[in-house]
Each structure stands twice: as C-alpha cells, then as structure tokens.
Design an enzyme around this catalytic site. Structure first.
Site, PDB file in Angstrom:
ATOM      1  N   SER A 102      99.167 -11.640 -16.343  1.00 43.20           N
ATOM      2  CA  SER A 102      99.213 -11.240 -17.736  1.00 43.20           C
ATOM      3  C   SER A 102      98.663 -12.303 -18.698  1.00 43.20           C
ATOM      4  O   SER A 102      98.344 -11.990 -19.841  1.00 43.20           O
ATOM      5  CB  SER A 102     100.655 -10.917 -18.133  1.00 43.20           C
ATOM      6  OG  SER A 102     101.483 -12.051 -17.929  1.00 43.20           O
ATOM      7  N   LYS A 105      99.927 -17.593 -24.705  1.00 41.03           N
ATOM      8  CA  LYS A 105      99.834 -16.136 -24.624  1.00 41.03           C
ATOM      9  C   LYS A 105     100.702 -15.484 -25.699  1.00 41.03           C
ATOM     10  O   LYS A 105     101.718 -16.054 -26.127  1.00 41.03           O
ATOM     11  CB  LYS A 105     100.167 -15.651 -23.216  1.00 41.03           C
ATOM     12  CG  LYS A 105     101.580 -15.908 -22.765  1.00 41.03           C
ATOM     13  CD  LYS A 105     101.737 -15.782 -21.248  1.00 41.03           C
ATOM     14  CE  LYS A 105     101.577 -14.380 -20.732  1.00 41.03           C
ATOM     15  NZ  LYS A 105     102.061 -14.254 -19.316  1.00 41.03           N
ATOM     16  N   SER A 163     101.004 -14.339 -12.865  1.00 41.32           N
ATOM     17  CA  SER A 163     100.378 -14.235 -14.192  1.00 41.32           C
ATOM     18  C   SER A 163      99.739 -15.506 -14.736  1.00 41.32           C
ATOM     19  O   SER A 163      98.985 -15.443 -15.695  1.00 41.32           O
ATOM     20  CB  SER A 163     101.396 -13.732 -15.212  1.00 41.32           C
ATOM     21  OG  SER A 163     101.425 -12.337 -15.149  1.00 41.32           O
TER      22      SER A 163
HETATM   23  C1  ELD Z   1      97.055   4.537 -10.226  1.00 43.25           C
HETATM   24  C2  ELD Z   1      97.729   3.638  -9.245  1.00 43.25           C
HETATM   25  C3  ELD Z   1      99.088   3.230  -9.661  1.00 43.25           C
HETATM   26  C4  ELD Z   1      99.835   2.403  -8.689  1.00 43.25           C
HETATM   27  C5  ELD Z   1     101.175   1.987  -9.223  1.00 43.25           C
HETATM   28  C6  ELD Z   1     101.481   0.606  -8.888  1.00 43.25           C
HETATM   29  C7  ELD Z   1     102.651   0.069  -9.621  1.00 43.25           C
HETATM   30  C8  ELD Z   1     102.636  -1.399  -9.471  1.00 43.25           C
HETATM   31  C9  ELD Z   1     103.912  -2.033  -9.768  1.00 43.25           C
HETATM   32  C10 ELD Z   1     103.977  -3.303 -10.065  1.00 43.25           C
HETATM   33  C11 ELD Z   1     102.798  -4.177 -10.232  1.00 43.25           C
HETATM   34  C12 ELD Z   1     103.193  -5.482 -10.790  1.00 43.25           C
HETATM   35  C13 ELD Z   1     102.065  -6.382 -11.022  1.00 43.25           C
HETATM   36  C14 ELD Z   1     102.532  -7.699 -11.509  1.00 43.25           C
HETATM   37  C15 ELD Z   1     101.432  -8.513 -12.064  1.00 43.25           C
HETATM   38  C16 ELD Z   1     101.781  -9.836 -12.652  1.00 43.25           C
HETATM   39  C17 ELD Z   1     103.017  -9.889 -13.464  1.00 43.25           C
HETATM   40  C18 ELD Z   1     103.316 -11.243 -14.061  1.00 43.25           C
HETATM   41  N1  ELD Z   1     103.756 -11.190 -15.316  1.00 43.25           N
HETATM   42  O1  ELD Z   1     103.301 -12.291 -13.427  1.00 43.25           O
END
Ligand code: ELD
Length: 532
Positions: free
Chosen positions: A208, A133, A232
């Site tokens: 990701s 990545k 991810s």
């Molecule tokens: C329009 C709706 C907005 C809702 C806001 C939600 C905010 C979410 C916060 C955190 C989400 C994190 C997702 C992590 C995904 C994977 C990350 C990884 N690098 O492993």
C-alpha cells in the site's frame, strides 16, 4: 479408492490447477500488453545533483553549511512538480510550511547556538525533507486512507513515527498515495486516483505504500516512512527499485494510522519503517522512528559479513495460485550467493521450507480475528456495515466509490476459512512450524534470502489476476521478523528486480547490513532514466 489412488487424484488436481492458473496468467498478460501498448512513459532524467544525495549525506551537508536546507527543499519541490503529473504520487503537500521550516533550520545552523556535534546528536536530520504515506496521520494533510467517505478528513496531529521524524529535524513535504484502506498491493483509490511507476507508467507502483515507492524512486523525495502488514513497504520498494525495511514486531509505534490494527495479533504483523534510495539511510531512520524501542535492537553492533550465516530459497516450493518466480529474479539471487562466497567465503545453504508454499493461506488465516470481519465495517468508515451485494451492483454500473479489490476482500472475508475451524487450526500450526524452523535455522547470526515478489511490476489491474503474489512478502509479517528489501538492478523488461533479507526477531541490524553490502556489490538504486 486406495491411498495411492487418492494421492494420484490429488496430484492431478494440483497440476491441473497450476496449468489453468498459468494459462489465465499468460492470456491476461497478452491482453494487458495490447491494452497498454505504447504507454510506457518514464519520468525525466534527474539533472540536479542534490537530488542524488542520500538523506544522511544531505543532513551532513546542511549541518556543515555546505548547502542550505532551503536549497534542498526547493530542489525536491521542483522535482515533485516535474514528475507528479506522470506518477501521481504526492496527493497533498505543505510546500509553503516546509520552506518556512527550512529557513528556520538554516537560521538555527547559522546562529551557532548549537555546535555541529550537538546538532548531529539532537537533530540528526535537521533540514532534510521527507514524505510519508497518506494513511499515516500528518497534521493538516489529507488523511483519507483512500476511502471516499473520508475524502475531506485531514490529520489533526502527527502519527508517532511522523512526529519522531519532525523531532529529528526532518521536514515533511507531503503525503503519498495508497491503496483503498491500505489493503492491496496496487495504489489506486477513488479519492486520489492511480499512481504510476516511474520506470514505466503502464506498470503498478505496488501498495500500500505505493505512492511513497514511486516518489522516492523518481528522486523527488530523499526518504520516506511506510507501513507493512502484508508487504506494503517491501513490495513498493521492489517494484520501484529502492530499499525498504519492515522492522521486528512492536518496535515502531503503530499509533496514528487508519485503519488501526484490530487486535494484538494484527498489531504484531504491522511494522512501520524507512524506505529510500540508499541503504545507508535505513539504520539511522529506523533508530529515529523506533524512538525509545531502538535500545531493544542491536543497531550499534558492527556486522562482520564473514560471520553471517546465509540461507536461501529461489521460490516458495510451488504454490498453485502464485506466479512462478521470474528467471531474472532467480538469476540475480544466484549472483548474490556466488558474490557472498567470493567476497566473504560465505557458503550459503539452499533450503526448502515446506510451509512457505502455504504463505497465502497462512497470511489470510492469521489475519482472521476472533471477533469476525472488520474490513466491511472499515470500508464504511466504521459507520455501520457495508451492503456488499448493493456495492457490487453499484460497481458493475460504474457507480461505486470503492475499488473492485476492496469489495472482493469483503467477499473473501465472508467465504474464506472460518476462525477456529480445522482448516484454520491447520494453517495456524503451519505458521507456527515455519516460525520454529526459521528461528532454529537462523538463530541470531543468520539471514534468509528470498524473492520479495515473484514478478517485476505488472500492468495496472493485473494484480487482480494474481492476487496472492503478495504472500512472498506477507508471510514474514506473520512471523514478526525484520525484513529488508534489496534492489538488484533492472530485469530484461527494464523494470526493477531484487530480493529480501529476513532475520529473526531483533536482528534488524543483520538484514540492513546485508542491504548495505549488496548495494556496494550490485549498485543499488538505478535512476529510471538518464540524460543522453
Ligand atoms: C478478482 C479477484 C479477486 C480475488 C480476491 C482476493 C482477495 C485478497 C485478499 C487479501 C489480499 C491482501 C493483500 C495485502 C497487500 C498488502 C497489505 C499491506 N498493507 O501490507
């Protein structure tokens, strides 16, 4: 109000929230189906049998001169050129250098200076191409992490894991797309654009490590290295129907990523690991990227499936903000359970682990750091702080170089549960409780089978409607446990489905053995399209 009255109000509120969430989800799905009607392109069928080999088999064939590294590297480059216009997965390449390295590998083998046995030991993946990545630093290649401010930054050296792969003789072809700052589960950003699913271009590739998932599933790279702090590795593997392993905490070096984990806790949640079409590649690649830490795992231990204890849950117990688990996924998990009983006499035990319902809030709470929010700083490439109101306004006027979700994440950081508050403490307690429950239940010979994600690949942007669905995978990062995604064929929409196998710390060999076993029984990766 009496206690039972209070309880009834609470239950009513919960049911109402769940119903409201379902209505929004169904309405959004309808709208997305209309918007994307007819745009369900797939990648073309694979017509070169070299592309269907596992990385381990390619390594053996190259070493024993059954095929040349040049031929293999050329085949994968040709496939990338064929599929990349559809999936937008590879975002920077080093094709010319890769071909030079392939020639050098063939010359070394032809010279006979090192026997096949010595080569297998010293350079086990000699001449085999791989990808990684874009937020993992690779010398000479784009290293923006999807952040517009970093669009011209290139790697000046290799991340530790990339260096380990090269030391093992593998040849880097290029780097693949990620979400902005690798902090979302759809791979889209304003540097390299949006990646598309090889099974249906109107669907997401996950994030990701989404570009990585797509390129591997499309048969355009034999093996990849991803990173996973909230799913991810496993989510892109799930959406693209391939295998992926997030190792136990602190096994693979995190060095060379952007952004870097901000503290020891975050570093323990993050795991770099292998992604690929074949389960047999997971263990040898993990051994390589784990480097000296490989000896902390039991990777040489042969697993007798009959001795493995299996526990499972079909869902998280009903979180209001997370989609219900798709019926195809539940059915495939049940098939696995009955297969394990028939083939190995394993009596799997269905369990209900209460804290799993709080997976999303637990992940968010544990990601809070004592020193406060860093995401806004990282979004400005650590050059001051981002003015969120100004950026949101710019986004509304289509003038922002940030994705909406990155801006929403900044807002969430500001308004979410405060570090050290009673709510935060409660969630930390729940997380500790889950860790104890899983550790006691699984011990050193148990595996927990659980959906990797509740639904097959959604449409582009649809994750904004169900942002917390990532929690099915993310919760196990908090535990620091190993988790392997296992593909189980295609669901009724023609999209990949599957489950994850989770073990306790240090038992990576068990979850990988489960992947190897279920690949034998259920067929593993299914090509996105076949010649007629
Ligand atoms: C329009 C709706 C907005 C809702 C806001 C939600 C905010 C979410 C916060 C955190 C989400 C994190 C997702 C992590 C995904 C994977 C990350 C990884 N690098 O492993």
């Amino acid at each position: 109000m009496t206690e039972s009255g209070n309880e009834n109000v609470h239950r009513f509120k919960k049911a109402a929230t769940r119903i409201f969430h379902r209505i929004v989800e169904i309405a959004a799905r309808l709208l997305f189906s209309i918007v994307y009607y007819g745009s369900n392109e797939k990648v073309p069928p694979i017509n070169n049998i070299l592309l269907l080999e596992s990385a381990s088999s390619l390594a053996f064939k190259i070493r024993t001169k059954k095929v040349s590294s040049v031929e293999v590297v050329e085949s994968f480059i040709a496939r990338i050129k064929e599929v990349n216009p559809i999936i937008n997965s590879l975002v920077d390449n080093r094709f010319a250098t890769a071909l030079e390295e392939a020639r050098a590998a063939d010359e070394l083998i032809a010279s006979g200076l090192k026997s096949e046995t010595v080569l297998a030991k010293e350079k086990p993946f000699l001449g085999v191409p791989f990808t990684t990545k874009e937020c993992l630093q690779s010398e000479g290649l784009s290293f923006s992490a999807g952040l517009y401010k970093r669009r011209s930054i290139r790697g000046t050296k290799d991340a530790d894991a990339v260096a380990c792969m090269k030391k093992a003789g593998a040849i880097l072809l290029g780097v693949t797309n990620v979400s902005e700052l690798a902090m979302w589960w759809e791979s889209h950003n304003y540097v390299h654009g949006r990646s598309r699913n090889p099974y249906n271009a109107s669907r997401i590739v996950g994030g990701s490590s989404g570009g990585e998932g797509a390129i591997l599933a499309a048969g355009a790279s034999p093996i990849g290295i991803g990173s996973d702090i909230g799913g991810s590795i496993r989510m892109p593997c799930f959406f693209n129907g391939i295998f992926g392993h997030k190792p136990s905490k602190f096994i693979v070096s995190n060095e060379g990523q952007f952004p870097n984990p901000s503290d020891e806790d975050h570093a323990s949640f993050l795991g770099l690991g292998p992604m690929g079409r074949y389960a047999c590649d997971l263990l040898p690649i993990l051994k390589i990227v784990a480097d000296k830490n490989a000896s902390k795992l039991k990777l040489e231990t042969k697993v007798d499936m009959k001795q493995v204890k299996v526990y499972y849950a079909e869902d998280d117990g009903g979180s209001s903000f997370i989609s219900p688990v798709d019926s195809d996924i539940k059915a495939s998990l049940r098939k696995v359970i009955s297969y394990l009983e028939k083939a190995h006499g394993i009596k799997a035990q269905k369990v209900a682990l209460k804290p799993l319902r709080l997976s999303g809030p637990i992940w968010l709470a544990r990601m809070k750091s004592r020193s406060g929010s860093r995401f806004a700083q990282e979004l400005s490439n650590n050059e001051g702080n981002l003015n969120i109101f100004w950026e949101l306004l710019k986004w509304l006027l289509c003038m922002s170089h940030h994705t909406l979700i990155a801006l929403c994440t900044v807002v969430m950081e500001g308004f979410g549960v405060k570090y050290g508050s009673p709510k935060h403490q409660y969630l930390v307690e729940q997380s500790n409780q889950l860790q104890v429950q899983l550790t006691d239940m699984l011990g050193d010979d148990g595996v927990f089978l659980y959906p990797t994600h509740p639904t097959p690949a959604p449409f582009h942007n649809e994750p904004l409607i169900k942002p917390f669905n990532f929690a099915y995978a993310g919760i196990f990062n908090i535990m620091g446990f190993p988790a392997t995604h296992i593909p189980l064929g295609l669901g009724s929409e023609g999209l990949p489905i599957g489950i994850q196998a989770v073990g306790t710390y240090g038992n990576d060999h068990l979850t990988i053995a489960m992947a190897v076993e279920l690949e034998k029984a259920f067929g593993g990766w299914v090509p996105p399209s076949v010649s007629v």
